[in-house]
Motif scaffolding. Sequence first.
Motif, short mmCIF file in Angstrom:
data_model
loop_
_atom_site.label_atom_id
_atom_site.label_comp_id
_atom_site.label_asym_id
_atom_site.label_seq_id
_atom_site.Cartn_x
_atom_site.Cartn_y
_atom_site.Cartn_z
N SER A 1 8.59 5.40 4.36
CA SER A 1 7.35 5.05 5.06
C SER A 1 7.72 4.51 6.44
N ASP A 2 6.71 4.37 7.31
CA ASP A 2 6.98 3.92 8.67
C ASP A 2 7.46 2.48 8.72
N GLY A 3 7.34 1.76 7.60
CA GLY A 3 7.91 0.41 7.54
C GLY A 3 9.41 0.43 7.77
N LEU A 4 10.04 1.58 7.44
CA LEU A 4 11.48 1.74 7.71
C LEU A 4 11.71 2.39 9.06
N ALA B 1 4.07 7.99 -0.07
CA ALA B 1 2.71 7.92 0.47
C ALA B 1 2.47 6.51 0.98
N ASP B 2 1.85 6.42 2.14
CA ASP B 2 1.59 5.11 2.76
C ASP B 2 0.08 4.99 2.95
N GLY B 3 -0.52 4.12 2.15
CA GLY B 3 -1.97 3.99 2.17
C GLY B 3 -2.48 3.15 3.32
N GLU C 1 0.83 -1.21 0.00
CA GLU C 1 0.00 0.00 0.00
C GLU C 1 0.86 1.26 0.00
N ASP C 2 2.18 1.09 -0.05
CA ASP C 2 3.09 2.23 -0.13
C ASP C 2 3.25 2.65 -1.58
N ALA C 3 3.52 3.93 -1.78
CA ALA C 3 3.83 4.42 -3.12
C ALA C 3 4.93 5.47 -3.00
N ALA D 1 7.44 -6.26 9.01
CA ALA D 1 6.01 -6.52 9.22
C ALA D 1 5.14 -5.60 8.36
N ASP D 2 5.70 -4.49 7.92
CA ASP D 2 4.95 -3.52 7.13
C ASP D 2 5.63 -3.37 5.76
N ASN D 3 4.91 -2.75 4.83
CA ASN D 3 5.53 -2.38 3.56
C ASN D 3 6.63 -1.35 3.85
N VAL D 4 7.63 -1.31 3.01
CA VAL D 4 8.71 -0.34 3.24
C VAL D 4 9.08 0.34 1.92
MN MN Z 1 3.18 1.70 6.75
#
Ligand code: MN
Length: 371
Positions: free
Chosen positions: A190-193, A34-36, A21-23, A228-231
């Motif tokens: 994104s917060d994944g990082l 952007a993090d959807g 969901e990241d772009a 655990a999240d998209n990065v």
């Molecule tokens: Mn995220």
Amino acid sequence: MSLGFRVVASSHVGLVRTGNEDAGLASSRLLAVADGMGGHAAGEVASAAVIQSLVDSLADLPTNVGDIKDWLLEHINEAHGFVGDLIAADPDRRGMGTTLTVAVASDDGLVVGHIGDSRIYRLRDGELEQLSTDHTYVEMLVESGEITAEQALHHPRRNLLLRAIDGIHAVELDLHVLDLRIGDRYLLCSDGLSGLLAAEVIRDVLGNADPTLVANQLIDYTLAGGAADNVTVVIGDVTEHPTDTAPFMVGCAATEKVAAVSPAARRKWYRWLWLLLLPIAGFLGFNSWLHTQWFVGSNGVFVTVYQGVPQSLGPFNLANAVETSALPVSSLDSISKAGVERGIAVESLAAARETILQLRMTCAGPGCATQ
Ligand code: MN
């Protein structure tokens, strides 16, 4: 002297999520992440939409700070309206939205726009500085001194956003203008990082001269940490000789096809949508009307009750057999037989049964004895 960026960008779905969901967007003058949010088919639409609204208008990107701010607000609000329309059309989408962190190089500084919990960092002379403030519940707790930044990393509500481009609440964008200096390196992520790697780790990796290596290493470290999240990472090195390649997108913006984010294009899109919807609405209306129609007809052998009309429309039969009687059509007198074969329209199922009873009374031919 116009300054711009040499860019590298990368996005990874991570090790737990099934969709990205990241772009991200990287170009010579504009960097964005952007993090959807909102789950499958919602989060990636929101984040891809805001990135798309920026990339669609890059050719008109102004060069002075004041106009850049207006340009950013215009296109971010476009995406906000787009998301709002999607939610209005399907209230189940409520909760969809996206963060946005964007940096634009201009003749008189760097314009930074930010909403949500994606981040922008600057590495200048070996020092790492976080330039954005997370619009999160935990950041509010950190600022009020209730928890430490370290505790925030593991807080159970660390994903709770206080602001986003969500199609409902007016967009409250943080806008700042910073000085732009050759040799500075910007990291948007994104917060994944940032939710996984400590600032010291990010600083050490960013210290490497090769931006491609930096992007790869940041993603690798995230994967090593469980991802655990998209990065998503977008890196821009400030230079007099910006990248001359076309703007490129990473993450879902690179794969997700968002119909059209700008209002003008959306109007066009709606015009086509009507062409699609009118026949569907017509069909649905016709279909429900068909369900109010009844007739007594023949299934070839027996007198049968049908719902619908005794016609076909091209390959479509407009009637469904509902009840088959034991009364053979061949046993009817010639007038009744002709009527049944043509179809005798009746008001209801009960009226159809009544009609069959009456037909039985006129019955004269073979098979009648069994009725
Ligand atoms: Mn995220």
